[in-house]
Design a protein around this motif. Structure first.
Motif, PDB file in Angstrom:
ATOM      1  N   ALA A 139       1.342  -1.407  -0.029  1.00  0.00           N
ATOM      2  CA  ALA A 139       0.278  -0.159  -0.084  1.00  0.00           C
ATOM      3  C   ALA A 139       0.832   1.262  -0.080  1.00  0.00           C
ATOM      4  O   ALA A 139       1.715   1.155   0.836  1.00  0.00           O
ATOM      5  CB  ALA A 139      -1.076   0.226   1.516  1.00  0.00           C
ATOM      6  N   ALA A 140       0.194   2.551  -0.965  1.00  0.00           N
ATOM      7  CA  ALA A 140       1.214   4.136  -0.991  1.00  0.00           C
ATOM      8  C   ALA A 140       0.815   4.601   0.605  1.00  0.00           C
ATOM      9  O   ALA A 140       0.363   5.509   0.229  1.00  0.00           O
ATOM     10  CB  ALA A 140       0.745   3.698  -1.782  1.00  0.00           C
ATOM     11  N   ARG A 141       1.177   3.321   2.244  1.00  0.00           N
ATOM     12  CA  ARG A 141       1.189   4.567   2.549  1.00  0.00           C
ATOM     13  C   ARG A 141       2.777   4.006   3.470  1.00  0.00           C
ATOM     14  O   ARG A 141       3.034   3.327   3.830  1.00  0.00           O
ATOM     15  CB  ARG A 141       0.165   4.253   3.837  1.00  0.00           C
ATOM     16  CG  ARG A 141      -1.089   4.317   3.252  1.00  0.00           C
ATOM     17  CD  ARG A 141      -2.061   4.279   3.945  1.00  0.00           C
ATOM     18  NE  ARG A 141      -3.858   4.588   3.342  1.00  0.00           N
ATOM     19  CZ  ARG A 141      -4.971   5.283   3.414  1.00  0.00           C
ATOM     20  NH1 ARG A 141      -3.857   5.963   4.100  1.00  0.00           N
ATOM     21  NH2 ARG A 141      -5.659   5.919   3.181  1.00  0.00           N
ATOM     22  N   PRO A 142       2.905   5.284   4.350  1.00  0.00           N
ATOM     23  CA  PRO A 142       4.402   5.531   5.382  1.00  0.00           C
ATOM     24  C   PRO A 142       4.205   4.394   5.902  1.00  0.00           C
ATOM     25  O   PRO A 142       5.425   3.869   6.254  1.00  0.00           O
ATOM     26  CB  PRO A 142       4.521   6.890   5.737  1.00  0.00           C
ATOM     27  CG  PRO A 142       3.056   7.270   5.471  1.00  0.00           C
ATOM     28  CD  PRO A 142       2.806   6.902   4.880  1.00  0.00           C
ATOM     29  N   ALA A 143       3.614   4.345   6.964  1.00  0.00           N
ATOM     30  CA  ALA A 143       3.446   2.992   7.709  1.00  0.00           C
ATOM     31  C   ALA A 143       2.784   1.608   7.256  1.00  0.00           C
ATOM     32  O   ALA A 143       2.278   0.879   8.027  1.00  0.00           O
ATOM     33  CB  ALA A 143       2.303   3.468   8.962  1.00  0.00           C
TER      34      ALA A 143
ATOM     35  N   ASN B 203      -1.783  -4.232  -0.896  1.00  0.00           N
ATOM     36  CA  ASN B 203      -3.158  -3.747  -1.710  1.00  0.00           C
ATOM     37  C   ASN B 203      -3.838  -4.954  -2.830  1.00  0.00           C
ATOM     38  O   ASN B 203      -3.088  -5.786  -2.833  1.00  0.00           O
ATOM     39  CB  ASN B 203      -3.780  -2.971  -2.777  1.00  0.00           C
ATOM     40  CG  ASN B 203      -2.958  -1.486  -1.885  1.00  0.00           C
ATOM     41  OD1 ASN B 203      -3.940  -0.691  -1.411  1.00  0.00           O
ATOM     42  ND2 ASN B 203      -2.330  -0.542  -3.171  1.00  0.00           N
ATOM     43  N   SER B 204      -4.780  -5.989  -2.334  1.00  0.00           N
ATOM     44  CA  SER B 204      -5.451  -7.373  -3.226  1.00  0.00           C
ATOM     45  C   SER B 204      -7.069  -6.940  -3.494  1.00  0.00           C
ATOM     46  O   SER B 204      -7.532  -6.432  -2.986  1.00  0.00           O
ATOM     47  CB  SER B 204      -5.280  -8.000  -1.576  1.00  0.00           C
ATOM     48  OG  SER B 204      -6.649  -8.273  -0.648  1.00  0.00           O
ATOM     49  N   PRO B 205      -7.110  -7.854  -4.520  1.00  0.00           N
ATOM     50  CA  PRO B 205      -8.637  -8.158  -4.920  1.00  0.00           C
ATOM     51  C   PRO B 205      -9.473  -8.210  -4.008  1.00  0.00           C
ATOM     52  O   PRO B 205     -10.068  -7.212  -4.288  1.00  0.00           O
ATOM     53  CB  PRO B 205      -8.139  -9.073  -5.471  1.00  0.00           C
ATOM     54  CG  PRO B 205      -7.485  -9.887  -6.489  1.00  0.00           C
ATOM     55  CD  PRO B 205      -6.160  -9.132  -4.707  1.00  0.00           C
TER      56      PRO B 205
ATOM     57  N   ALA C  37      -7.401  -3.678   0.973  1.00  0.00           N
ATOM     58  CA  ALA C  37      -6.392  -3.923   1.674  1.00  0.00           C
ATOM     59  C   ALA C  37      -6.589  -4.731   2.768  1.00  0.00           C
ATOM     60  O   ALA C  37      -7.080  -5.480   2.843  1.00  0.00           O
ATOM     61  CB  ALA C  37      -6.386  -2.250   2.423  1.00  0.00           C
ATOM     62  N   GLN C  38      -5.402  -5.843   2.723  1.00  0.00           N
ATOM     63  CA  GLN C  38      -5.011  -6.956   3.946  1.00  0.00           C
ATOM     64  C   GLN C  38      -3.881  -6.668   4.146  1.00  0.00           C
ATOM     65  O   GLN C  38      -2.737  -6.175   3.952  1.00  0.00           O
ATOM     66  CB  GLN C  38      -4.840  -7.938   2.624  1.00  0.00           C
ATOM     67  CG  GLN C  38      -5.057  -9.869   3.127  1.00  0.00           C
ATOM     68  CD  GLN C  38      -4.450 -10.719   2.154  1.00  0.00           C
ATOM     69  OE1 GLN C  38      -4.632 -10.202   0.861  1.00  0.00           O
ATOM     70  NE2 GLN C  38      -4.255 -12.149   2.428  1.00  0.00           N
ATOM     71  N   VAL C  39      -3.433  -7.612   4.859  1.00  0.00           N
ATOM     72  CA  VAL C  39      -2.250  -7.294   6.567  1.00  0.00           C
ATOM     73  C   VAL C  39      -2.159  -8.320   6.260  1.00  0.00           C
ATOM     74  O   VAL C  39      -2.272  -9.414   6.618  1.00  0.00           O
ATOM     75  CB  VAL C  39      -2.528  -7.250   7.198  1.00  0.00           C
ATOM     76  CG1 VAL C  39      -1.235  -7.181   8.576  1.00  0.00           C
ATOM     77  CG2 VAL C  39      -3.627  -5.637   7.057  1.00  0.00           C
TER      78      VAL C  39
END
Lengths: 404, 613
Positions: free
Chosen positions: A154-158, A172-174, A177-179
């Motif tokens: 993901a385009a996030r600094p964290a 980023n998944s289909p 958002a996924q961890v």
């Protein structure tokens, strides 16, 4: 052959034809007009989670030194924007460029995470690449190991978090958002939670979870930040015995109906730090929050984000602090640091124009990192004069056109 | 990494000119056949006349009424226009330029569904640029000659139908429906697409000749044109569309007309014309509101004249329309074909021909019903075949034979084009245009011993007995390598059953990401994980450096956050381990057409090696 002249035209209903064609023309004009039904950004008046950009330009500290990532090149051309990785070892040494360690194009941006001496770097994919190469160092960049996340980070600094022997990645998944959590090394991953699953949990429902934004660890437990559509709830989730629970701080009474989004999470010295944006009817505020040793959280006084201001960068500051750079449309920046719960943000002298981020190192004043085309310059804040002075310039050779 | 294709790419231009030359020779053959056929027919005529005892060629009996002047005007004018358009289609930049310089700009402002429709056409064109461009030349020249040659009867009417059919193809796929669904629609800029008027004329030519008897058809044509003019006046007057605006000062936002004229003035053209266009642009910049008012009133007035459909009033409309059309054609449309890649003279000439034909059909229509010494026009078509058998009209015989020849020319373009449209593999000329063709060599391929994406050992000798297509790919490359991998996968599909005798091999060209995990991730990204004969190989940095060196593969770290740089070639190695061909694999612009084209070239090269064993 005779060519009779027509004398019967007068009886023809040409006016009817004209009306029909006029209607046709109006129809075409209607196609042409393009009047929009709703102006961009127009909503039904309901408050939504704050729409705060989360730029990737930031800095992190390891026990060996400070790392920073900023974009350089032609910033209005994605394929000619090359994110750089700079390092400054603890002590008085200069900054150096370490970006060649990525060994792949950095147009998609770099995401940094640190723990102790370790730095983990995610090279966000761009163009035709769809997975995320990872590199890691524990000795200030003298040697690197590598891994990969099989999806787009993901385009996030964290979007990355690391602690001793473990790592988390927000992708980023289909399914949205996924961890992912690593399963030994940083090349094999398992699903930890998806935004859908978390939103369906009791904690997610009480927050009205919108999206996932940030990752960290609270002790050894994964900590996941997100945005909430329910007023007064901070979307900070921790997994305890297989159940996701809300872990976040409570908002100050002045903001207790605001919609919150966790912008960043960091593991500090015996604490976890969070930067939270809260939107209410009056505008957007930034809150710094710290986890307390005995449980619970404490927050700073809100920092108001002006209506025409944008968040240019944020990150961890020295001494468990959080810094924020706010930029107005003229390019002038405001530099503030939150250091302690219950106190306000300390306003520091505005950094030089074009500052991409600031960086901290133990016992040293803050450095403002400025990029212009291929030139990288470091400005140091002189405590005595409270002014910025240029300390170093590096010319970064960029291969324009190499990603197109 | 990657070079775009110039519209004047020598490989494509050369192939286009060769195709035109070859097809031109066939056209010459058709001309010769026409001449022979006509000569034979005339001989038969003479013999029949001689056998009848006259000793001389028979006098032509009273013939049918001449072709109505309005129909003749339409047929000849649009025949000439089609021939002219065909000649424009022969410009050397047409194969690669039509899609990018003509069609896509025309479709740019249109809604998504129009663009999708247009893209379907441009995809066919871009996959087969040479066949499509050469085909378009002969289709248009053929239809033009057809309309010119076949003056009467069913052949003539069929020419009109062909004009309508091809016109619709061009209008939809070449003109993006004339931009009627896009902003800025205006009569001044050619709305609703010049070719739509070709279609209208084709419909009129295709009508039974009886339809031209009396003034009724003329009235209908004039009223359609009148309604069109009035509609265009309304559009021109519609507020908020930028037509009432000039350009108050240099650098300020320019109105639609000023913008168009300024753009036209910049295109390459004779100095005199450029001067006129520029002068009008300056005038419109200063008096934008007044200029548009003039156009609105003129269009509305001309439209009203045509709607009235009375001879005297329509005559005024014809004169005014001709003057306004000529002025617009020169000052706004820049004659339609100057600058860029002109494909037709734009809309003013066809519009003028149509309303003039409508006027002539009104005032000079043949009488309805039989008259003294006049064969009814409706009887012409019916008696044509009998008269052809009787061979009593040499001109008719010649026109019929010539029309058949023109049909042949049309088919000469249409058939290859239709065949190409059904083939979803691109012409390999695109790959040659990007990289050149395969280079033949005959040398022992350097050995290697590496592991594949599954961690299994693979050596060159273990692949002996198969033809190998080998290349080097950076497993974290963001641009070219995924494209090259995709091309290899596509080529493998093109091989069909022969793929069993082929191994597609890539060797890692990244000095940092060495483990099979990256290869597996790359394979998954490119859909290669289930390709049975695909091997992506890696090894230690030392092993890889040895293989890179032995194959002359340069691998370097590019500075500043760029990807790893490496050379892009493919080696086709025969089953005995000898390299037979080397191909440059730079994907160039990496469009779907160039990707398919390279895959075809690679598959063809592999098949040649397979067949040579």
């Amino acid at each position: 052959v005779s060519y009779p002249v027509d004398n019967k035209s007068a009886r023809c209903p040409w006016s009817r034809s004209a009306v029909v064609l006029l209607a046709l023309a109006l129809l075409i004009a209607g196609f042409d007009g393009g009047a929009g039904a709703t102006a961009p950004g127009e909503t039904d008046g309901a408050l939504t989670a704050p729409d705060v950009p989360t730029p990737l330009a930031t800095s992190v500290q390891t026990s060996n030194g400070t790392w920073a990532t900023i974009p350089m090149g032609r910033l209005d051309e994605p394929l000619n924007t090359f994110w750089q990785l700079f390092y400054r070892p603890n002590g008085p040494g200069p900054w150096s460029n370490q970006v060649e360690a990525t060994a792949t194009a950095t147009n998609g941006g770099l995401v940094l995470a640190s723990a102790g001496p370790s730095l983990l770097v995610g090279v966000r994919p761009s163009v035709n690449l769809t997975f995320t190469p990872l590199i890691s160092t524990s000795n200030g960049g003298r040697s690197w190991s590598d891994g990969l996340v099989p999806r787009e980070l993901a385009a996030r600094p964290a979007a990355l978090a690391t602690t001793t022997g473990h790592a988390l990645a927000l992708v980023n998944s289909p399914k949205g958002a996924q961890v992912l959590a690593d399963i030994g090394g940083i090349s094999k991953w398992r699903n930890l939670v998806t935004v859908g699953a978390l939103a369906r949990s009791k904690a997610g429902k009480s927050c009205g979870l919108g999206t996932l934004t940030s990752l960290s660890y609270q002790g050894a437990r994964p900590l996941v930040g997100g945005s909430c559509s329910h007023g007064g709830v901070v979307g900070l989730f921790v997994e305890v015995d297989g159940t996701w629970r809300l872990a976040g701080p409570t908002l100050p009474s002045a903001l207790d109906n605001g919609r919150a989004e966790v912008l960043g999470l960091w593991t500090g010295d015996r604490t976890t730090m969070a930067l939270i944006a809260v939107a209410d009817a009056t505008g957007t505020n930034l809150l710094a929050a710290w986890s307390l040793p005995g449980g619970g959280w404490a927050a700073s006084v809100p920092q108001v984000v002006g209506q025409d201001e944008a968040v240019a960068s944020f990150g961890a500051a020295e001494g468990n602090g959080i810094f924020v750079l706010l930029e107005d449309p003229s390019g002038a920046e405001q530099f503030a640091v939150a250091q302690h719960a219950g106190t306000g943000w300390r306003q520091l002298p505005p950094p030089p124009r074009g500052t991409a981020t600031v960086a901290f190192a133990p016992g040293l004043p803050a450095d403002a990192l400025v990029a212009s085309g291929t030139s990288f310059s470091v400005w140091a804040l002189k405590p005595a004069s409270n002014r910025w002075s240029k300390a170093q310039v590096i010319n970064v050779p960029l291969q324009y056109g190499s990603s197109s | 990494m990657g070079s775009g294709l110039s519209t004047n790419n020598p490989a494509v231009v050369s192939a286009f000119q060769a195709a035109l030359l070859h097809q031109g020779l066939i056209v010459l053959l058709i001309v010769a056949l026409v001449a022979v056929a006509w000569n034979l027919a005339r001989s038969v005529q003479f013999r029949r006349a001689h056998a009848a005892g006259a000793g001389v060629a028979p006098l032509v009996p009273p013939g049918p009424a001449p072709e109505p002047v309005a129909r003749r005007l339409l047929r000849v004018s649009f025949g000439l226009i089609w021939v002219f358009d065909g000649i424009l289609q022969a410009q050397s930049a047409m194969p690669l330029g039509l899609a990018s310089q003509v069609v896509q700009p025309a479709a740019a402002g249109s809604p998504g569904w129009v663009q999708q429709l247009v893209n379907a056409g441009t995809t066919v064109w871009s996959y087969h640029p040479v066949a499509a461009a050469a085909g378009a030349v002969w289709v248009q020249v053929g239809i033009g000659l057809w309309m010119l040659a076949a003056a009467r009867g069913n052949w003539s009417r069929l020419g009109g139908v062909a004009s309508v059919a091809w016109g619709l193809v061009v209008w939809v796929f070449g003109e993006a429906m004339g931009g009627i669904f896009a902003p800025g629609l205006s009569w001044l800029f050619g709305a609703p697409g010049a070719v739509l008027f070709y279609c209208f004329a084709g419909v009129l030519v295709a009508l039974p000749e009886g339809a031209w008897a009396g003034p009724r058809l003329g009235r209908v044509v004039l009223r359609i044109m009148g309604a069109f003019f009035v509609g265009m006046a309304v559009l021109q007057a519609w507020p908020g569309r930028g037509f009432w605006q000039g350009q108050p000062r240099p650098g300020a936002a320019a109105g639609q007309i000023v913008g168009m004229v300024q753009e036209m003035a910049q295109t390459p053209q004779p100095g005199l014309l450029s001067g006129w266009v520029s002068a009008f642009g300056r005038f419109d910049a200063a008096h934008g509101w007044a200029v548009n008012l003039f156009f609105v009133l003129a269009l509305a007035g001309i439209g009203a004249c045509f709607l009235a459909a009375r001879p005297r009033v329509a005559k005024v409309g014809v004169i005014a329309g001709s003057v306004l059309g000529a002025a617009t054609w020169v000052l706004v449309q820049d004659l339609g074909f100057f600058g860029g890649l002109g494909t037709d003279p734009n809309s003013m000439v066809p519009i003028a021909v149509l309303f003039l034909a409508g006027y002539l059909a009104l005032v000079r229509a043949p009488a309805v019903g039989p008259a003294t010494n006049v064969v009814p026009i409706t009887a012409v078509a019916k008696s044509a075949w009998r008269r052809w058998l009787a061979a009593d009209d040499p001109a008719y015989v010649f026109r019929t034979v010539a029309a058949l020849g023109a049909v042949g020319v049309t088919l000469l373009g249409a058939v290859p084009m239709a065949v190409a449209a059904t083939v979803n593999r691109a012409d390999p000329v695109m790959a040659e245009a990007v990289d050149g063709g395969p280079q033949s060599v005959n040398a022992l391929a350097p050995p290697f011993a590496l592991v594949n994406q599954d961690g299994e050992a693979v050596t060159l000798s273990s692949l002996r007995g198969k033809v190998i297509a080998l290349t080097f790919l950076d497993d974290t490359c963001t641009t070219d390598c995924p494209v090259i991998a995709s091309e290899f996968r596509t080529a493998d599909g093109y091989l069909g059953g022969d793929a069993r005798r082929v191994e597609m091999v890539a060797i890692n060209a990244n000095p940092r990401y060495l483990t099979p995990d990256y290869l597996a991730a790359f394979d998954q990204q490119e859909g290669l994980e289930h390709v049975a004969n695909w091997s992506y190989l890696t090894g230690s940095l030392t092993q890889l450096r040895h293989v890179w060196k032995s194959y002359g593969e340069a691998v370097i770290y590019l500075p500043g956050g760029a990807m790893i740089g490496h050379s892009e070639y493919a080696w086709v190695i025969d089953s005995s381990g000898h390299t037979r061909d080397v191909l440059d694999t730079d994907p160039g612009p990496a469009t779907s057409a160039t990707e398919s084209s390279f895959a075809v070239m690679l598959a063809n090269t592999i098949k040649t090696v397979l067949n040579g064993q």
